[in-house]
Design an enzyme around this catalytic site. Structure first.
Site, PDB file in Angstrom:
ATOM      1  N   GLY A 167       1.174  -1.530   0.294  1.00  0.00           N
ATOM      2  CA  GLY A 167       0.178   0.221  -0.014  1.00  0.00           C
ATOM      3  C   GLY A 167       0.686   1.306   0.443  1.00  0.00           C
ATOM      4  O   GLY A 167       1.444   0.959  -0.120  1.00  0.00           O
ATOM      5  N   ASP A 192       2.402  -7.751  -9.397  1.00  0.00           N
ATOM      6  CA  ASP A 192       1.031  -7.149 -10.685  1.00  0.00           C
ATOM      7  C   ASP A 192       0.255  -5.791  -9.194  1.00  0.00           C
ATOM      8  O   ASP A 192      -0.203  -4.929 -10.524  1.00  0.00           O
ATOM      9  CB  ASP A 192      -0.164  -8.197 -10.128  1.00  0.00           C
ATOM     10  N   GLY A 193       0.310  -5.989  -7.991  1.00  0.00           N
ATOM     11  CA  GLY A 193      -0.624  -4.818  -7.389  1.00  0.00           C
ATOM     12  C   GLY A 193       0.909  -3.600  -7.386  1.00  0.00           C
ATOM     13  O   GLY A 193       0.013  -2.220  -8.486  1.00  0.00           O
ATOM     14  N   THR A 194       1.990  -3.413  -7.349  1.00  0.00           N
ATOM     15  CA  THR A 194       3.685  -3.300  -7.703  1.00  0.00           C
ATOM     16  C   THR A 194       3.227  -2.310  -9.089  1.00  0.00           C
ATOM     17  O   THR A 194       3.176  -1.562  -9.618  1.00  0.00           O
ATOM     18  CB  THR A 194       4.338  -3.521  -7.368  1.00  0.00           C
ATOM     19  N   THR A 220       7.068 -11.953  -8.620  1.00  0.00           N
ATOM     20  CA  THR A 220       6.408 -12.945  -7.704  1.00  0.00           C
ATOM     21  C   THR A 220       6.463 -14.053  -7.510  1.00  0.00           C
ATOM     22  O   THR A 220       7.299 -14.452  -8.772  1.00  0.00           O
ATOM     23  CB  THR A 220       4.783 -12.720  -8.083  1.00  0.00           C
ATOM     24  N   ASP A 222       5.114 -16.108  -5.897  1.00  0.00           N
ATOM     25  CA  ASP A 222       4.181 -17.555  -6.789  1.00  0.00           C
ATOM     26  C   ASP A 222       3.850 -17.582  -7.961  1.00  0.00           C
ATOM     27  O   ASP A 222       3.703 -18.340  -8.903  1.00  0.00           O
ATOM     28  CB  ASP A 222       2.682 -17.056  -6.738  1.00  0.00           C
ATOM     29  N   ILE A 379      10.808 -19.691   3.621  1.00  0.00           N
ATOM     30  CA  ILE A 379      11.307 -19.597   1.319  1.00  0.00           C
ATOM     31  C   ILE A 379      11.394 -18.456   1.290  1.00  0.00           C
ATOM     32  O   ILE A 379      12.127 -18.202   0.338  1.00  0.00           O
ATOM     33  CB  ILE A 379      10.928 -20.759   0.851  1.00  0.00           C
ATOM     34  N   ARG A 380      10.638 -17.411   1.917  1.00  0.00           N
ATOM     35  CA  ARG A 380      11.028 -16.132   1.350  1.00  0.00           C
ATOM     36  C   ARG A 380      11.694 -15.250   1.768  1.00  0.00           C
ATOM     37  O   ARG A 380      12.294 -14.342   0.351  1.00  0.00           O
ATOM     38  CB  ARG A 380       9.428 -15.427   1.371  1.00  0.00           C
TER      39      ARG A 380
END
EC number: 2.7.1.11
Length: 492
Positions: A167, A192-194, A220, A222, A379-380
């Site tokens: 945000g 995608d939001g970015t 991403t 994912d 993992i991240r």
């Protein structure tokens, strides 16, 4: 050739012979007249003096689909990424900034490093700022001065040295900050939001007539961004997921009727779960958001678990975080959203673990021992592996070449193994998902020998999109195939 303007994202569409379509990206010269050009500094860079045909030809494009029918149209193409003979910025003129937004992903620091080193080593740029804390950092936090020495070994660390947030997107304040600081190249790393936010920033910059190039690097974990072959960090995530799957397998096979449940990332797309399952060979059942499943009754998950335990004495279940959300008890459902507007998901791994335990406790047919592993944040947070490091380097350098060449309002990505410049709207128009009617999902079903859990009409599930052939298991266990035209080899 014909030229037509696109939608609000200013996508330029060029058409040619034999059904050729180029979905082009904007250029600074589209709205600023009489921009001067300069010889590319790489012409005198000794590192590139030995490279033949290093500069990308003005007409080089990359097809979105590599497999076409002989009588079919040539289809959609994207502009090939890479350095141009002429650039639209002088070295001393460039004042660049880099921002990272959204969740963490392996490779973020590598991208930051390679943008800084690419700007400096290839084009001699020295004025580079890091925006602290995501989009809101443009107007609420301090900046970080970046140079090759500062970023020298950051690729060995996970996370992002710039910090990140969700945000905080106030377009006017962001562009005001860009204008006030004299920034003329903006590199935005995020999902995608970015990238939607980057598109809005580009539009405002264009409206103000500013000579500012806006370049996106899609992120991403994912792998759910469309058009591109895969996103950076994905290979690392799949590799790291193997550790959790192996631990679950060791736990499960060490006891009688042992079950290991591993929850992996995948809010709306099950790519990590699918590829980790295919890679490990220790998984008995993979559950993803795209493939509905049910628990009770004939052909349900409980029946399959019981069958597999009787056969092998143990089993491993991999479940993506977005799978089975419709099955979670209604009382637990929530419409809450995070700062990026994503629906907050329930912990389906914990939920399904409790359901499996409760079911076998009620049945009293066999005792089970279940271990639940959630390695999501482990993992991240890891550094990217060798494959992703190379990918990050090429993405970063492609973004730098594009911005220096005057392109703007674009994101970089690998399409059919070639780096391209893609209009923002193409990577934000939908989410890339596993197509359960294509060959890759069929390969997984063949590898795990699990049922599809789908109740099919007439034994065939029709593909709803123009994708791969259908390979789904019907009620009686027979696999049906229905060919469709226009195959995309990247999804095969």
């Amino acid at each position: 050739m014909g030229l037509s303007s696109g939608d609000g994202t200013r996508m330029k569409v060029v058409t040619g012979d034999a059904g050729y379509v180029l979905e082009d990206v904007p250029h600074l010269s589209d709205y600023i007249a009489d921009l001067p050009t300069y010889p590319n500094p790489l012409r005198s860079n000794p590192a590139y003096a030995v490279v033949k045909q290093y500069f990308v030809h003005v007409d080089d494009t990359v097809p979105q689909k590599v497999v076409v029918h002989k009588d079919g149209p040539r289809g959609i193409h994207f502009r090939r990424a890479g350095p141009r003979q002429q650039v639209y910025f002088e070295t001393d003129e460039v004042h660049a900034c880099i921002v990272t937004c959204g969740g963490l992903c392996p490779g973020l620091n590598t991208v930051i490093r390679e943008i800084v080193c690419g700007l400096n080593y290839m084009y001699g740029v020295t004025k580079i700022l890091g925006i602290d804390g995501g989009y809101r950092g443009f107007y609420s936090k301090n900046t970080i001065t970046l140079n090759p020495k500062v970023v020298n070994d950051i690729h060995k660390r996970g996370g992002t040295i710039l910090g990140t947030s969700r945000g905080g997107h106030d377009t006017m304040k962001i562009v005001d900050s860009i204008q006030d600081r004299g920034i003329n190249q903006v590199y935005i790393i995020g999902g995608d939001g970015t990238q939607k936010g980057a598109s809005v920033i580009y539009e405002e910059i264009r409206q103000r007539g500013l000579k500012v190039a806006v370049a996106g690097i899609p992120k991403t974990i994912d792998n759910d961004i469309p058009v591109i072959d895969k996103s950076f960090g994905f290979d690392t995530a799949v590799e790291e997921a193997q550790r959790a799957i192996n631990a679950a397998h060791v736990e499960a096979e060490s006891v009688e009727n042992g079950i290991g449940v591993v929850k992996l990332m995948g809010r709306y797309s099950g790519f990590i779960a699918m590829y980790a399952t295919l890679a490990s060979r220790d998984v008995d059942c993979c559950l993803i958001p795209e493939s509905p499943f049910f628990l009770e009754g004939k052909g349900g998950l409980y029946e399959f678990i019981e069958k597999r335990l009787k056969e092998n004495g143990h089993m491993v279940i991999v479940i993506a975080e977005g799978a089975g959300q419709d099955l979670v008890a209604e009382s637990l459902q929530s419409n809450q959203q995070d700062a990026s507007g994503n629906r907050l998901l329930q912990d389906v791994g914990l939920w399904i673990s409790h359901k499996i335990r409760d079911h076998f406790a009620r049945q009293q047919k066999m005792g089970i021992t279940l271990k639940y592993i959630d390695p999501t944040y482990m993992i991240r947070a890891v550094p990217s592996n060798a494959s992703d490091n190379v990918n990050c380097t090429l993405l970063a350098q492609s973004a730098v070449h594009g911005a220096m060449a005057g392109f703007t309002g674009f994101t970089v990505g690998l399409v059919n193994t070639r780096h391209t410049y893609i209009p923002f709207n193409r990577v934000t128009e939908r989410q890339n998902k596993v197509v359960i009617t294509d060959r890759m999902w069929a390969r997984l079903l063949s590898s795990t020998n699990q049922p599809s859990f789908l109740v099919l009409k007439d034994g065939v599930e029709e593909a709803k999109e123009e994708e791969e052939p259908s390979f789904l298991r019907s009620k009686n266990g027979v696999e049906e195939a229905k060919e469709k035209k226009g195959l995309d080899v990247r999804e095969a």
